[in-house]
Design an enzyme around this catalytic site. Structure first.
Site, PDB file in Angstrom:
ATOM      1  N   ASN A  38      14.165   6.010  -5.088  1.00  0.00           N
ATOM      2  CA  ASN A  38      13.652   4.979  -3.671  1.00  0.00           C
ATOM      3  C   ASN A  38      11.530   4.638  -4.324  1.00  0.00           C
ATOM      4  OD1 ASN A  38      12.285   3.426  -1.880  1.00  0.00           O
ATOM      5  ND2 ASN A  38      12.289   4.632  -0.422  1.00  0.00           N
ATOM      6  N   GLY A  39      12.128   3.404  -5.065  1.00  0.00           N
ATOM      7  CA  GLY A  39      11.282   2.417  -5.134  1.00  0.00           C
ATOM      8  C   GLY A  39      11.351   1.720  -6.414  1.00  0.00           C
ATOM      9  N   LYS A  73      12.572 -13.947  14.290  1.00  0.00           N
ATOM     10  CA  LYS A  73      13.426 -13.677  14.559  1.00  0.00           C
ATOM     11  C   LYS A  73      14.781 -14.167  14.575  1.00  0.00           C
ATOM     12  CE  LYS A  73      12.250 -10.708  15.317  1.00  0.00           C
ATOM     13  NZ  LYS A  73      11.226 -10.001  14.424  1.00  0.00           N
ATOM     14  N   HIS A  80       3.054 -34.956  12.293  1.00  0.00           N
ATOM     15  CA  HIS A  80       2.534 -35.326  10.446  1.00  0.00           C
ATOM     16  C   HIS A  80       3.385 -34.570   9.567  1.00  0.00           C
ATOM     17  CE1 HIS A  80      -1.796 -35.249  12.320  1.00  0.00           C
ATOM     18  NE2 HIS A  80      -0.951 -34.802  12.457  1.00  0.00           N
ATOM     19  N   LYS A 100      14.741  -2.596   7.014  1.00  0.00           N
ATOM     20  CA  LYS A 100      13.672  -1.470   7.900  1.00  0.00           C
ATOM     21  C   LYS A 100      12.393  -2.290   6.961  1.00  0.00           C
ATOM     22  CE  LYS A 100      12.278  -1.125  12.010  1.00  0.00           C
ATOM     23  NZ  LYS A 100      12.160  -2.597  12.449  1.00  0.00           N
ATOM     24  N   GLU A 107       7.451 -16.234  15.123  1.00  0.00           N
ATOM     25  CA  GLU A 107       7.427 -15.099  14.993  1.00  0.00           C
ATOM     26  C   GLU A 107       9.206 -15.278  15.751  1.00  0.00           C
ATOM     27  OE1 GLU A 107       8.229 -12.372  14.637  1.00  0.00           O
ATOM     28  OE2 GLU A 107       8.948 -10.899  15.552  1.00  0.00           O
ATOM     29  N   GLU A 158      16.301 -14.273  10.848  1.00  0.00           N
ATOM     30  CA  GLU A 158      16.805 -12.717  11.033  1.00  0.00           C
ATOM     31  C   GLU A 158      17.843 -12.287  10.868  1.00  0.00           C
ATOM     32  OE1 GLU A 158      13.285 -10.183  12.452  1.00  0.00           O
ATOM     33  OE2 GLU A 158      13.569  -9.589   9.843  1.00  0.00           O
ATOM     34  N   TRP A 208      19.487  -0.257  -1.531  1.00  0.00           N
ATOM     35  CA  TRP A 208      19.051  -1.820  -1.402  1.00  0.00           C
ATOM     36  C   TRP A 208      19.006  -1.923  -2.617  1.00  0.00           C
ATOM     37  CZ3 TRP A 208      14.600  -4.750  -0.569  1.00  0.00           C
ATOM     38  CH2 TRP A 208      14.806  -5.717  -0.486  1.00  0.00           C
ATOM     39  N   ARG A 266      17.199   1.515   7.254  1.00  0.00           N
ATOM     40  CA  ARG A 266      16.233   1.118   6.329  1.00  0.00           C
ATOM     41  C   ARG A 266      16.749  -0.350   5.896  1.00  0.00           C
ATOM     42  NH1 ARG A 266      11.870   4.583   4.974  1.00  0.00           N
ATOM     43  NH2 ARG A 266      12.626   4.915   2.754  1.00  0.00           N
ATOM     44  N   CYS A 311      15.414   1.748   0.522  1.00  0.00           N
ATOM     45  CA  CYS A 311      16.369   2.839   0.276  1.00  0.00           C
ATOM     46  C   CYS A 311      16.331   3.932   0.972  1.00  0.00           C
ATOM     47  CB  CYS A 311      16.205   3.329  -1.537  1.00  0.00           C
ATOM     48  SG  CYS A 311      16.842   2.227  -2.467  1.00  0.00           S
TER      49      CYS A 311
HETATM   50  O1  M6R Z   1       7.074  -2.187   8.363  1.00  0.00           O
HETATM   51  P1  M6R Z   1       6.305  -3.283   8.577  1.00  0.00           P
HETATM   52  O2  M6R Z   1       5.493  -3.825  10.280  1.00  0.00           O
HETATM   53  O3  M6R Z   1       4.874  -3.072   7.916  1.00  0.00           O
HETATM   54  O4  M6R Z   1       6.735  -3.999   7.791  1.00  0.00           O
HETATM   55  C1  M6R Z   1       6.494  -5.903   7.798  1.00  0.00           C
HETATM   56  C2  M6R Z   1       8.381  -6.371   7.272  1.00  0.00           C
HETATM   57  O5  M6R Z   1       8.640  -6.431   6.569  1.00  0.00           O
HETATM   58  C3  M6R Z   1       8.606  -6.841   9.055  1.00  0.00           C
HETATM   59  O6  M6R Z   1       7.750  -6.981  10.316  1.00  0.00           O
HETATM   60  C4  M6R Z   1       9.594  -7.342   8.973  1.00  0.00           C
HETATM   61  O7  M6R Z   1       8.916  -9.258   8.126  1.00  0.00           O
HETATM   62  C5  M6R Z   1      11.113  -7.896  10.042  1.00  0.00           C
HETATM   63  N1  M6R Z   1      11.769  -7.623   9.929  1.00  0.00           N
HETATM   64  C6  M6R Z   1      10.617  -8.313  10.952  1.00  0.00           C
HETATM   65  O8  M6R Z   1      11.808  -8.268  12.273  1.00  0.00           O
END
Ligand code: M6R
Length: 602
Positions: free
Chosen positions: A99-100, A482, A501, A597, A478, A485, A75, A27, A2
C-alpha cells in the site's frame, strides 16, 4: 485506498483473508487478491472488481494446517485496474502486497530489467518482490535480503512479503502507510486498520514509520534504522457492532441517521454548563498562540473553512485555511506563534500528514482533529482531539463532517474562553445552542419522505449550484461535494454573492440552484442573490425556515435561533438530497466509482 491483510497460523486462511478484505472495502478498491504458502505449496488468486469475484475464484480452495498468507485490495495508482496489476505480485518464488507509492521504482525497475528480470505488471509494487529475490541470491538469509530491499525503497509503503525460501515467515515493513500486527496465541495477523482483525486477534501493535521485521509462529521480531526493537502490545477493541448497517440500505444512510447520537458523544465531558473543556489539551496549550493555520482535504477542508469564520468571530484569533495538497508545495511562511491544525476523518490522508510534518519541521505546535485514534496524523501531532464519530464506512463523509465541525465550534469557544475574548453571556448562549444540536440532527420520516419525492426532479439538468453566505458557503461546498461524489452529476458550491460575477451566465431552467437561506444570518442578502437567479429562470430549491415564494421546490427547516443550528439542520437536508438522487440513479452510494475512503497516496 489499498488495503492489506495477512495471517500466519493453523486456521483456515482463505476465509480470514477474504473476511479481512471485506472489512477494508470501505477504503475503496478496484481489484483484490490473496496468496498462501503451505509447506511447499503456493496458491494465488486475483480478481478485478468486487470481492465477490475473488470469492467465486477461490470457491474450490480451502487451506489446511500451518501456513502463511497475505491479501490485498488495490486502488489503482500505477497501471490500470487489471488482474495483472492486482496484488499479490509474484516473483519467481515470492509474493508481495503493498500500500502506498514507491517513488524510486522506475530506477529500480530499470536496473532489474537490465539484469534480465521480466515484469508482468505496470505497478511500482512488483519491483519489491524482484528486488527481494535478487538480494536473496547474495544475502545469507531471507530476512537479510528483505532488510536490504526495504533500505532501498523511497516513498510511502506498508508491505508484506512471503517467500518459499522461508515458508514459515511473513516479512513486513511500514513507512508512511498504515499497518498493524494482531496477536492471539501463536496466531499473527496483519492489517491496514483494526477492523479486519477485531474478533480474531486480542492484542495489537500499531507499527511506526521506519519499522520492519518478520513474524513466525508465536513470535514477531521488530527492527528500525537503529536495529532490533522492543515493542508493547495493547488490547484490541472488541466493538464491531457500530460497523454493521443496522437495516439501512447503505452505510452512508445509517451514518446520516446516527449523527444525532454521535454528536452527543462528541460533546460528552467537553461541553459543560458554563464552559468548554478538553482534557486532551494542557491548560497552557494556547499560550503564545496568536494565529491558527488549518490544513485538510475534501470534506475535512470544508469543516476547516467553516471554523475559520468561528475562530475569527468568536475567539478573535486569525485563522487561515489551506488545502493540504496545495500547502505542501507553496513554501509557506510559518511563524511559531501559529498553531497548526490538521483535520482528517481517517488520520491517514497523505497530503494532510505531509503538511503536518512540514509544519512540525518548521517548529509549529500541532493539533489534530481526527476520527481515528492511533492513526498516523494523531500520532504525529503534539495533541489530538478525537471527533468520536465511530467508524465511518461510507466513502462520502457525513457524520465525520458533522463531528469535526462541532469540535471546531467547541474549540473556537475554548480559545475564546482561554484568551478572554468572549463574555460569559455569549459563551452561555453558544453552549445552549450547542446542546440543542443532537435534536436538530434527528432525521424525521417526513423530511426523508419529502426528499425522496423531490429527488426524482433532479436527475438531469446541466448542473447544480449550491449557494450560501458566511458559514453557509462552506456548507454549500460540502453539499455540492456530497452530490457529485455519489451521483456523478456536476455540482459546485459558490458564495451566493459571487454568482453575479460570472456563474449567473449559466442560469436557465436546467440549472438547479440549491439555496441555503438561513433566517439567522444574512437572510435578506442571500434572498436578493436567489431572486437574481430566479429572474433568469434558474430552478430554485430553497432550504430555509422562511417560506420563499420564488422557490420551485422548498424545504422548510425548523430551527432558526442560532446560525450553527441552521447549519446542522441544512447539512442533513443536503446529505439526504444527495443520497436520494444517487440511489434513484442506481449508484453504489457507499463505494462511489473512482473514490477511496482513505487517500494514503499523494
Ligand atoms: O480522512 P480525511 O478526512 O483526511 O479525508 C479527506 C478527504 O479525502 C475526504 O474528506 C473526501 O473528500 C471524502 N470522500 C468526502 O466525502
Amino acid at each position: 485506498m489499498c488495503g492489506i491483510v495477512g495471517y500466519l497460523g493453523k486456521k483456515e486462511k482463505k476465509e480470514i483473508l477474504l473476511d479481512g478484505l471485506q472489512e477494508l472495502e470501505y477504503r475503496g478498491y478496484d481489484s483484490a487478491g490473496i496468496a498462501i504458502i503451505e509447506g511447499d505449496k503456493l496458491y494465488n488468486f486475483k480478481a478485478i472488481g468486487k470481492l465477490k469475484n475473488l470469492r467465486e475464484k477461490t470457491k474450490a480452495y480451502e487451506s489446511e494446517g500451518f501456513g502463511i498468507s497475505i491479501g490485498h485490495t488495490r486502488w489503482a495508482t500505477h497501471g490500470k485496474p487489471t488482474e495483472l496489476n492486482a496484488h499479490p505480485h509474484l516473483g519467481a518464488y515470492s509474493y508481495v502486497v503493498h500500500n502506498g507509492i514507491i517513488e524510486n521504482y522506475q530506477e529500480i525497475k530499470e536496473e532489474l530489467q537490465a539484469d534480465g528480470v521480466n515484469f508482468l505488471s505496470q505497478t511500482d509494487t512488483e519491483t519489491i518482490v524482484h528486488l527481494f529475490e535478487k538480494n536473496n541470491k547474495y544475502e545469507n538469509s531471507a530476512f537479510a535480503a528483505f532488510e536490504k530491499t526495504i533500505q532501498r525503497l523511497r516513498g510511502a509503503y506498508a508491505t508484506l512479503l512471503i517467500t518459499e525460501s522461508a515458508p514459515d515467515t511473513i516479512f513486513f515493513a511500514k513507512n508512511g502507510s498504515p499497518m498493524l500486527i494482531g496477536f492471539n496465541g501463536d496466531d499473527i495477523y496483519f492489517a491496514s486498520s483494526d477492523t479486519p482483525i477485531i474478533g480474531k486477534a486480542t492484542e495489537v501493535y500499531y507499527l511506526e514509520d521506519g519499522e520492519y521485521g518478520y513474524a513466525k509462529e508465536g513470535e514477531v521480531k521488530l527492527f528500525d534504522g537503529q536495529g532490533k526493537k522492543n515493542f508493547t502490545k495493547q488490547a484490541l477493541t472488541t466493538d464491531k457492532i457500530s460497523a454493521q448497517k443496522d437495516g439501512y440500505r447503505f452505510f452512508m444512510e445509517k451514518e446520516i441517521y446516527e449523527q444525532n447520537h454521535v454528536m452527543s458523544e462528541t460533546m460528552m465531558g467537553r461541553v459543560l454548563d458554563n464552559s468548554i473543556e478538553f482534557n486532551e489539551l494542557d491548560a497552557n496549550f494556547f499560550d503564545g498562540i496568536s494565529a491558527i493555520k488549518i490544513c485538510a482535504c475534501g470534506t475535512s477542508y470544508h469543516s476547516a473553512l467553516t471554523s475559520a469564520y468561528l475562530f475569527e468571530r468568536i475567539a478573535k484569533v486569525r485563522c487561515d485555511v489551506e488545502i493540504a495538497s496545495e500547502f505542501r508545495y507553496k513554501e509557506p511562511l510559518l511563524t511559531d506563534d501559529t498553531l497548526f491544525i490538521t483535520i482528517s476523518q481517517s488520520g491517514e490522508t497523505a497530503d494532510t500528514l505531509e503538511a503536518l510534518k512540514m509544519a512540525k519541521r518548521a517548529g509549529l505546535k500541532s493539533l489534530s482533529i481526527c476520527n481515528v485514534d492511533n492513526s498516523s496524523i494523531v500520532r504525529e501531532s503534539d495533541a489530538a482531539i478525537l471527533t468520536r464519530a465511530g467508524i465511518e464506512k461510507g466513502v462520502a463523509s457525513t457524520k465525520a463532517f458533522a463531528t469535526q465541525t462541532m469540535v471546531l465550534w467547541m474549540l473556537a469557544l475554548y480559545v475564546g474562553q482561554k484568551q478572554k475574548t468572549i463574555s460569559d453571556e455569549i459563551l452561555k448562549r453558544e453552549i445552549d445552542a450547542m446542546l440543542q444540536t443532537p435534536k436538530v440532527l434527528i432525521v424525521t420520516e417526513k423530511l426523508h419522505a419529502k426528499l425522496y419525492r423531490l429527488s426524482k426532479r433532479y436527475l438531469h439538468g446541466h448542473g447544480f449550484f449550491f449557494i450560501g453566505r458566511d458559514i453557509f458557503f462552506p456548507l454549500a461546498l460540502e453539499g455540492a461535494l456530497k452530490l457529485k461524489e455519489i451521483s456523478y452529476l456536476h455540482a459546485e458550491g459558490y458564495p451566493a454573492g459571487e454568482m453575479k460575477h460570472g456563474p449567473i451566465a449559466l442560469a436557465d431552467s436546467e440549472l438547479f440552484t440549491i439555496a441555503l437561506m438561513p433566517k439567522s444570518m444574512h437572510y435578506d442578502k442571500i434572498k436578493s442573490n436567489v431572486e437574481e437567479l430566479s429572474a433568469r429562470d434558474a430552478t430554485i430549491l430553497a432550504i430555509s425556515p422562511k417560506p420563499f415564494e420564488l422557490a420551485d421546490d422548498f424545504i422548510q427547516t425548523a430551527y432558526d435561533s442560532h446560525p450553527m443550528l441552521e447549519f446542522f439542520e441544512m447539512m442533513v437536508v443536503t446529505q439526504l438530497f444527495a443520497l436520494e438522487i444517487s440511489i434513484r440513479l442506481g449508484n453504489d452510494v457507499d463505494m462511489p466509482r473512482n473514490l477511496a475512503k482513505s487517500v494514503t497516496v499523494e
